[in-house]
Design a protein around this motif. Structure first.
Motif, PDB file in Angstrom:
ATOM      1  N   LYS A 152       5.988   9.109  -9.189  1.00 34.11           N
ATOM      2  CA  LYS A 152       5.347   9.450 -10.458  1.00 34.11           C
ATOM      3  C   LYS A 152       3.835   9.206 -10.441  1.00 34.11           C
ATOM      4  CE  LYS A 152       9.434   8.731 -13.349  1.00 34.11           C
ATOM      5  NZ  LYS A 152      10.010   8.048 -14.541  1.00 34.11           N
ATOM      6  N   LEU A 153       3.293   8.963  -9.271  1.00 36.72           N
ATOM      7  CA  LEU A 153       1.864   8.671  -9.160  1.00 36.72           C
ATOM      8  C   LEU A 153       1.047   9.923  -9.482  1.00 36.72           C
ATOM      9  CD1 LEU A 153      -0.060   6.336  -8.320  1.00 36.72           C
ATOM     10  CD2 LEU A 153      -0.181   7.438  -6.087  1.00 36.72           C
ATOM     11  N   HIS A 154       0.138   9.790 -10.457  1.00 38.55           N
ATOM     12  CA  HIS A 154      -0.711  10.911 -10.858  1.00 38.55           C
ATOM     13  C   HIS A 154      -2.108  10.835 -10.254  1.00 38.55           C
ATOM     14  CE1 HIS A 154       2.164  12.535 -13.638  1.00 38.55           C
ATOM     15  NE2 HIS A 154       2.222  11.429 -14.322  1.00 38.55           N
ATOM     16  N   ALA A 155      -2.605   9.620 -10.073  1.00 33.03           N
ATOM     17  CA  ALA A 155      -3.978   9.487  -9.575  1.00 33.03           C
ATOM     18  C   ALA A 155      -4.083   8.246  -8.698  1.00 33.03           C
ATOM     19  CB  ALA A 155      -4.953   9.388 -10.750  1.00 33.03           C
ATOM     20  N   ILE A 156      -4.826   8.389  -7.590  1.00 30.17           N
ATOM     21  CA  ILE A 156      -5.100   7.250  -6.712  1.00 30.17           C
ATOM     22  C   ILE A 156      -6.585   7.264  -6.388  1.00 30.17           C
ATOM     23  CG2 ILE A 156      -4.439   8.562  -4.651  1.00 30.17           C
ATOM     24  CD1 ILE A 156      -3.510   5.850  -3.452  1.00 30.17           C
ATOM     25  N   ARG A 157      -7.189   6.087  -6.462  1.00 31.23           N
ATOM     26  CA  ARG A 157      -8.630   5.968  -6.209  1.00 31.23           C
ATOM     27  C   ARG A 157      -8.848   4.827  -5.219  1.00 31.23           C
ATOM     28  NH1 ARG A 157     -12.864   2.918  -8.359  1.00 31.23           N
ATOM     29  NH2 ARG A 157     -14.878   4.003  -8.469  1.00 31.23           N
ATOM     30  N   LEU A 158      -9.467   5.144  -4.080  1.00 30.95           N
ATOM     31  CA  LEU A 158      -9.736   4.159  -3.041  1.00 30.95           C
ATOM     32  C   LEU A 158     -11.222   4.259  -2.702  1.00 30.95           C
ATOM     33  CD1 LEU A 158      -6.662   4.974  -0.755  1.00 30.95           C
ATOM     34  CD2 LEU A 158      -6.808   3.186  -2.515  1.00 30.95           C
ATOM     35  N   VAL A 159     -11.993   3.220  -3.017  1.00 31.18           N
ATOM     36  CA  VAL A 159     -13.454   3.284  -2.895  1.00 31.18           C
ATOM     37  C   VAL A 159     -13.995   2.007  -2.248  1.00 31.18           C
ATOM     38  CG1 VAL A 159     -15.630   3.506  -4.166  1.00 31.18           C
ATOM     39  CG2 VAL A 159     -13.621   4.786  -4.927  1.00 31.18           C
ATOM     40  N   ASN A 160     -14.911   2.190  -1.315  1.00 29.57           N
ATOM     41  CA  ASN A 160     -15.621   1.065  -0.676  1.00 29.57           C
ATOM     42  C   ASN A 160     -14.667   0.088   0.017  1.00 29.57           C
ATOM     43  OD1 ASN A 160     -18.083   2.086  -1.640  1.00 29.57           O
ATOM     44  ND2 ASN A 160     -17.878   0.966  -3.572  1.00 29.57           N
ATOM     45  N   LEU A 161     -13.707   0.633   0.709  1.00 27.11           N
ATOM     46  CA  LEU A 161     -12.741  -0.192   1.444  1.00 27.11           C
ATOM     47  C   LEU A 161     -13.017  -0.005   2.939  1.00 27.11           C
ATOM     48  CD1 LEU A 161      -9.593   0.685  -0.697  1.00 27.11           C
ATOM     49  CD2 LEU A 161     -11.053  -1.337  -0.902  1.00 27.11           C
ATOM     50  N   GLU A 162     -13.934  -0.778   3.466  1.00 27.79           N
ATOM     51  CA  GLU A 162     -14.415  -0.566   4.829  1.00 27.79           C
ATOM     52  C   GLU A 162     -13.380  -0.926   5.889  1.00 27.79           C
ATOM     53  OE1 GLU A 162     -18.205  -2.336   5.423  1.00 27.79           O
ATOM     54  OE2 GLU A 162     -19.154  -1.185   3.819  1.00 27.79           O
ATOM     55  N   GLY A 163     -12.387  -1.733   5.541  1.00 30.35           N
ATOM     56  CA  GLY A 163     -11.370  -2.113   6.523  1.00 30.35           C
ATOM     57  C   GLY A 163     -10.092  -1.303   6.421  1.00 30.35           C
ATOM     58  N   LEU A 164      -9.983  -0.407   5.453  1.00 32.36           N
ATOM     59  CA  LEU A 164      -8.744   0.339   5.224  1.00 32.36           C
ATOM     60  C   LEU A 164      -8.505   1.353   6.338  1.00 32.36           C
ATOM     61  CD1 LEU A 164      -6.374   0.842   3.256  1.00 32.36           C
ATOM     62  CD2 LEU A 164      -7.764   2.654   2.226  1.00 32.36           C
ATOM     63  N   LYS A 165      -7.352   1.227   7.012  1.00 30.61           N
ATOM     64  CA  LYS A 165      -7.010   2.125   8.117  1.00 30.61           C
ATOM     65  C   LYS A 165      -5.891   3.107   7.762  1.00 30.61           C
ATOM     66  CE  LYS A 165      -8.127  -1.365  11.643  1.00 30.61           C
ATOM     67  NZ  LYS A 165      -7.569  -2.167  12.764  1.00 30.61           N
ATOM     68  N   SER A 166      -5.054   2.740   6.810  1.00 30.80           N
ATOM     69  CA  SER A 166      -3.892   3.578   6.530  1.00 30.80           C
ATOM     70  C   SER A 166      -3.436   3.415   5.089  1.00 30.80           C
ATOM     71  CB  SER A 166      -2.738   3.210   7.475  1.00 30.80           C
ATOM     72  OG  SER A 166      -1.521   3.786   7.062  1.00 30.80           O
ATOM     73  N   ILE A 167      -2.990   4.534   4.497  1.00 30.42           N
ATOM     74  CA  ILE A 167      -2.306   4.458   3.204  1.00 30.42           C
ATOM     75  C   ILE A 167      -0.823   4.200   3.463  1.00 30.42           C
ATOM     76  CG2 ILE A 167      -1.653   5.753   1.136  1.00 30.42           C
ATOM     77  CD1 ILE A 167      -4.326   7.184   1.319  1.00 30.42           C
ATOM     78  N   TYR A 168      -0.246   4.975   4.390  1.00 36.99           N
ATOM     79  CA  TYR A 168       1.133   4.762   4.825  1.00 36.99           C
ATOM     80  C   TYR A 168       1.306   5.567   6.109  1.00 36.99           C
ATOM     81  CZ  TYR A 168       6.244   4.293   4.615  1.00 36.99           C
ATOM     82  OH  TYR A 168       7.566   4.005   4.890  1.00 36.99           O
ATOM     83  N   SER A 169       2.037   5.023   7.041  1.00 35.44           N
ATOM     84  CA  SER A 169       2.147   5.672   8.355  1.00 35.44           C
ATOM     85  C   SER A 169       3.041   6.898   8.339  1.00 35.44           C
ATOM     86  CB  SER A 169       2.695   4.660   9.374  1.00 35.44           C
ATOM     87  OG  SER A 169       3.995   4.232   9.000  1.00 35.44           O
ATOM     88  N   LYS A 170       3.900   7.001   7.341  1.00 38.35           N
ATOM     89  CA  LYS A 170       4.795   8.152   7.261  1.00 38.35           C
ATOM     90  C   LYS A 170       4.347   9.089   6.141  1.00 38.35           C
ATOM     91  CE  LYS A 170       8.751   5.520   9.006  1.00 38.35           C
ATOM     92  NZ  LYS A 170      10.149   5.089   8.754  1.00 38.35           N
ATOM     93  N   LEU A 171       4.920  10.292   6.144  1.00 33.21           N
ATOM     94  CA  LEU A 171       4.554  11.274   5.142  1.00 33.21           C
ATOM     95  C   LEU A 171       5.155  10.921   3.786  1.00 33.21           C
ATOM     96  CD1 LEU A 171       5.009  14.587   7.148  1.00 33.21           C
ATOM     97  CD2 LEU A 171       2.897  13.323   6.719  1.00 33.21           C
ATOM     98  N   LEU A 172       4.368  11.209   2.717  1.00 32.10           N
ATOM     99  CA  LEU A 172       4.811  10.979   1.350  1.00 32.10           C
ATOM    100  C   LEU A 172       4.857  12.320   0.620  1.00 32.10           C
ATOM    101  CD1 LEU A 172       2.636   7.844   0.491  1.00 32.10           C
ATOM    102  CD2 LEU A 172       5.098   7.856   0.881  1.00 32.10           C
ATOM    103  N   GLU A 173       5.854  12.485  -0.241  1.00 36.61           N
ATOM    104  CA  GLU A 173       5.948  13.736  -1.005  1.00 36.61           C
ATOM    105  C   GLU A 173       4.902  13.790  -2.116  1.00 36.61           C
ATOM    106  OE1 GLU A 173       7.711  16.415  -0.534  1.00 36.61           O
ATOM    107  OE2 GLU A 173       8.661  15.608   1.257  1.00 36.61           O
ATOM    108  N   LEU A 174       4.722  12.687  -2.845  1.00 41.55           N
ATOM    109  CA  LEU A 174       3.768  12.607  -3.953  1.00 41.55           C
ATOM    110  C   LEU A 174       3.901  13.803  -4.896  1.00 41.55           C
ATOM    111  CD1 LEU A 174       0.642  11.447  -1.904  1.00 41.55           C
ATOM    112  CD2 LEU A 174       2.237  10.016  -3.167  1.00 41.55           C
ATOM    113  N   PRO A 175       5.065  14.020  -5.490  1.00 35.23           N
ATOM    114  CA  PRO A 175       5.308  15.244  -6.269  1.00 35.23           C
ATOM    115  C   PRO A 175       4.510  15.343  -7.559  1.00 35.23           C
ATOM    116  CG  PRO A 175       7.130  13.699  -6.523  1.00 35.23           C
ATOM    117  CD  PRO A 175       6.247  13.136  -5.454  1.00 35.23           C
ATOM    118  N   SER A 176       4.000  14.215  -8.073  1.00 39.61           N
ATOM    119  CA  SER A 176       3.292  14.244  -9.356  1.00 39.61           C
ATOM    120  C   SER A 176       1.785  14.084  -9.220  1.00 39.61           C
ATOM    121  CB  SER A 176       3.831  13.122 -10.265  1.00 39.61           C
ATOM    122  OG  SER A 176       5.217  13.237 -10.455  1.00 39.61           O
ATOM    123  N   LEU A 177       1.292  13.982  -8.009  1.00 42.09           N
ATOM    124  CA  LEU A 177      -0.127  13.674  -7.801  1.00 42.09           C
ATOM    125  C   LEU A 177      -1.017  14.796  -8.336  1.00 42.09           C
ATOM    126  CD1 LEU A 177      -1.854  11.414  -6.519  1.00 42.09           C
ATOM    127  CD2 LEU A 177      -2.055  12.883  -4.518  1.00 42.09           C
TER     128      LEU A 177
END
Length: 891
Positions: A796-821
């Motif tokens: 049910k995720l509609h919005a995701i915001r990722l800002v100024n994350l210099e160490g971030l390498k991955s959101i998730y290693s597998k595929l996501l459907e994200l049907p509501s994005l």
């Protein structure tokens, strides 16, 4: 002698004289001939229209029109353009006559025109007298499809294409088209009927039938029976069940499409009507329209929403109805017309009716008055009331009980161009007593259920997050009309939202007012002292209030809701607020109050108290007297929860909802250690918290939490590592959590715990967060997200915001459907090289607003192309397999 000469001359010149008289009549009797032509052409048109209506009725019965009648209509249609042209030119030709019609300024031209008029008149008389008589049609094989007359449409072409593609899909047997009244569903269904002419060879019969609100099964059966050639004296004597059997037998042998218009309840099409259920095997289809989305679900159909016209098509439709000459009559009118068009919000019914109403109105004052009236009293226009509001009122009347109708009426108080918080709306209904359930939790559940009913009825519209709804302008006017007892009690409910008021309305009978909304006005000072014995709700939100006189509150003994939220210049409340002895709901969110009046403590009936985002308060000691509070919100403000304040809140024995801001780990642990209080926490803001020794212990609050904000803090995790191996996900889920905001949070390496929030709609993570490397750790969640797991991350995720994350390498290693994005923002995340997009990435890109680094976007587009090519290949393989299977079956 003279007599002889006269006789000889008369004998010689008589033919020429007769010819001259014959020819001069074209000029001398021109006006008489034109008048006769006008009359006989009107008669001919009337006879033609009557015959066409009769033919349409006979064809709907399955009868075949006789050739002589079609031939006669062809003659009429051939002569009519000439008649029209002659009559259009008549003014100029008559003006050419002089000497009382005995001469012409151009005899030759008048002669030619007059001769044409006379001959056409004779031709029309001849056609009129040659109309065939007797029976118009005879029984013959029923036509496979009858073309329907539809009005010229604007903007439905794309919806027709979408509907057509969906209907032609093999797995779609029953298709429901839902949408609000006046949106164009019936027109779309008729256009679909006509488009099915392209499939004559595929479908043997296409039948259109009207259902309407009061379902009459036999009427529907008769319409279908007529088209199948079943009707007659024997048919009329059959019972409903016998007719259903007859229809079933006839349709079972055919590949059919049944179009059912305006369904309000579940219709058992096979059992009651006799329509065999469509399937991929029989290849038949059923399409229906409804205002209620729930009907689609109950009918077991695939569904499509018929939405409002986009701004461009809405303006084109409105422009056509108003007329270019009217729009060009004054420079300002075009600008005002655009404003009125925007008020219609793409609703074709409103665009048509209001556009026709404003046609030929060339005064700027008319247009300005129309805008003002449409904002405050649209029902004042007979055309709007009779042709729009009464149509929409059917949806209101269909609501099951008075509670649902009262809830809808209350929506008239809210600004029609703003998002409506579901939670706020439900709290209003509870405080007003519309939802009268003793237990608040049950009352809230009941309120959300009613919102679902209003959305299903298209009286409210869902927004892209589940927390909000919106209301169409025209529906808003219908709600206001209903709230005023359909215009009989106009003073009962006063709504002037966004009206540009600069002071409170004084010239009215305040005694009659029960609800008033003056939201989004420009009122700064309130100094009047009205007598309001019956006022129960007063909304003064989003104004510029600076000062409120104490006298204003002295005569409001029944006021239960006072909403002053979003008045950022309001720094104080008068002590006289204590006279509001019935007050149950007080909203002061996002004001600039410095202190609360001491008299506020006398409001012992108060149940709902909101001080969210009040950052100027120095003390709230007065709440110690408000022991009956059920909902208390203090988060995002200047008041930090303390141990002393916890003790005062503990005295609120009826507390059900709590929002707090905490900047001390000891206070947080104390709050979470009290099960009664922890289970009430809905909104929590943590600022400056240091918890590196272990995860935050939110377990006692997880069921109630709706919102978590953590700022400038250092934490280890939210869920213990041992929980990620738990097979019973219900024991660790944040069922109601909708919004998560992290800003400047250090120490945490991942946010894997978010998978335990099935209703999460918005996630925002803003750095610096140096240790954060993953949003969801595959290693952690492997024990939960195993094959066959009931958890679907971020569905049910509609919005995701990722800002100024210099160490971030991955959101998730597998595929996501994200049907509501709907929106994704990624900025300054240099180590993030890939997004966890599913194989439907091409469609994803078309639907989602992505703001990301250029390199990441390019990579995403490349993957989209590859995936779409792969899918096309797979589809081809599937088609080949299906074809070979079909061939094998035939062999």
């Amino acid at each position: 002698m003279w007599n002889v000469v006269s006789s000889v001359l008369s004998f010689c010149f008589q033919p020429a004289r007769n010819l001259f008289l014959e020819q001069t009549k074209y000029i001398l009797k021109l006006e008489d001939h034109l008048e006769a032509l006008q009359e006989v052409s009107l008669s001919l048109t009337a006879v033609k229209d009557d015959l066409q209506n009769q033919i349409e009725m006979e064809e709907r019965k399955g009868l075949r029109v006789l050739k002589e009648f079609n031939d006669w209509l062809s003659k009429v249609e051939a002569i009519q353009p000439k008649v029209t042209k002659l009559l259009e030119d008549s003014t100029a030709e008559v003006d050419r006559l002089s000497m009382c019609g005995y001469c012409s300024s151009n005899l030759f031209l008048t002669y030619c025109y007059g001769k044409d008029v006379f001959e056409t008149l004779e031709r029309v008389k001849s056609i009129m007298s040659s109309k065939p008589s007797g029976e118009v049609a005879r029984m013959g094989p029923p036509p496979g499809i009858v073309k329907m007359i539809t009005q010229r449409t604007v903007g439905l072409e794309k919806m027709l294409e979408v509907t057509w593609r969906r209907l032609m899909e093999k797995e779609v047997g029953i298709l429901g088209l839902y949408g609000m009244g006046g949106i164009g569903k019936t027109t779309l269904l008729k256009q679909l009927n006509n488009k099915l002419l392209e499939k004559r060879d595929e479908f043997e019969v296409v039948i259109y039938a009207e259902v309407s609100k009061n379902i009459q099964v036999e009427k529907i059966q008769n319409e279908i029976g007529e088209r199948l050639g079943l009707c007659g004296q024997v048919w009329e004597k059959k019972t409903q069940n016998e007719k259903a059997s007859g229809i079933y037998d006839a349709l079972t042998r055919k590949r059919f499409v049944i179009l059912l218009d305006d369904i309000w309840r579940k219709l058992k099409i096979e059992e009651d009507i006799g329509i065999p259920l469509p399937s991929p095997k029989n290849g038949s289809k059923v399409v229906f329209t409804t205002r209620l989305q729930t009907v689609c679900g109950r009918m077991g159909s695939h569904d499509l929403e018929v939405k409002q016209l986009d701004p461009g098509n809405a303006w084109e439709l409105f422009r056509q109805k108003v007329g270019d000459s009217t729009l060009a009559s004054e420079p300002k009118i075009n600008e005002l017309a655009i404003q009125i068009c925007e008020k219609c919000q793409g609703l074709p019914l409103a665009l048509n009716v209001i556009g026709e109403t404003m046609a030929r109105k060339t005064s700027i004052h008319d247009w300005k008055c129309a805008i003002a009236d449409l904002e405050s009293n649209a029902a004042g226009y007979p055309e709007v009331k009779d042709e729009i509001l009464k149509v929409l009122k059917l949806s209101y009347d269909d609501l099951e009980n008075e509670t649902e109708q009262q809830c809808f009426q209350f929506c008239a108080l809210l600004p029609d161009d703003e998002l409506i918080s579901k939670e706020a709306l439900v709290q209003y209904w509870i405080s007003e007593g519309i939802i009268n359930v003793d237990d608040r939790e049950r009352a809230i559940d009941h309120g959300y259920r009613i919102i679902g009913i209003l959305v299903s009825a298209c009286l409210l519209m869902p927004f892209f997050t589940f927390e909000y709804v919106t209301m169409h302008d025209v529906i808003h006017q219908m709600a206001l009309w209903a709230a005023s007892n359909f215009g009989k009690e106009k003073e009962k409910v006063i709504v002037k939202t966004g009206a540009g008021l600069q002071q409170m309305p004084e010239d009215r009978d305040w005694n009659a007012v029960t609800r008033m909304s003056l939201a989004k006005t420009e009122i700064q000072n309130i100094s009047i002292s009205p007598e309001c014995p019956n006022l129960t709700t007063l909304l003064l939100t989003y104004n510029n209030l600076v000062n409120i006189s104490g006298d204003f509150f002295l005569s409001m003994p029944k006021l239960v809701i006072l909403d002053l939220s979003h008045n950022k210049s309001l720094t104080k409340l008068p002590e006289e607020v204590s006279s509001l002895v019935s007050l149950r709901h007080l909203d002061l969110a996002q004001t600039s109050l410095e202190n609360l009046p001491v008299g506020l403590g006398k409001l012992i009936q108060l149940r709902y108290f909101d001080l969210t985002d009040v950052r100027t308060l120095q003390s709230i000691s007065v709440i110690s007297s408000l022991v009956n509070i059920e909902m208390l919100f203090l988060h995002e403000g200047s008041i930090f929860l303390s141990l002393e304040l916890i003790e005062e809140i503990k005295l609120m024995r009826n507390l059900k909802g709590l929002g707090v801001t905490i900047n001390n780990m000891v206070v947080l642990e104390r709050l979470l250690s009290i099960p009664k209080l922890a289970s009430c926490i809905q909104y929590i803001t943590l600022k400056g918290i240091v918890a590196k020794d272990g995860p935050l212990q939110f377990e006692a609050a997880r069921a109630s939490l709706r919102y978590i904000m953590i700022r400038e803090s250092s934490i280890f995790d939210i869920v213990e590592n041992t929980r990620y191996g738990c097979r019973s996900t219900s024991a660790i889920s944040f069922q109601n959590l909708s919004l998560v905001i992290f800003s400047g949070v250090s120490g945490i390496q991942d946010l894997s715990w978010l998978i335990f929030a099935p209703n999460l709609t918005i996630v925002s993570v803003d750095g610096p967060s140096p240790e954060l490397q993953e949003i969801v750790s595959s290693e952690k969640v492997s024990g939960v997200l195993h094959k066959g797991s009931s958890i679907v991350p971020f569905r049910k995720l509609h919005a995701i915001r990722l800002v100024n994350l210099e160490g971030l390498k991955s959101i998730y290693s597998k595929l996501l459907e994200l049907p509501s994005l709907m929106a994704m923002t990624i900025r300054n995340c240099p180590k993030l090289k890939k997004l966890p997009i599913s194989t439907k990435v091409l469609d994803f890109i078309q639907r989602v607003d992505i703001v990301a680094d250029e390199e990441l976007c390019e990579k995403l587009e490349d993957e989209a192309t590859e995936d779409s090519e792969d899918e096309a290949t797979e589809d081809s393989k599937d088609e080949i397999t299906e074809d070979s299977e079909d061939e094998a079956t035939e062999d």
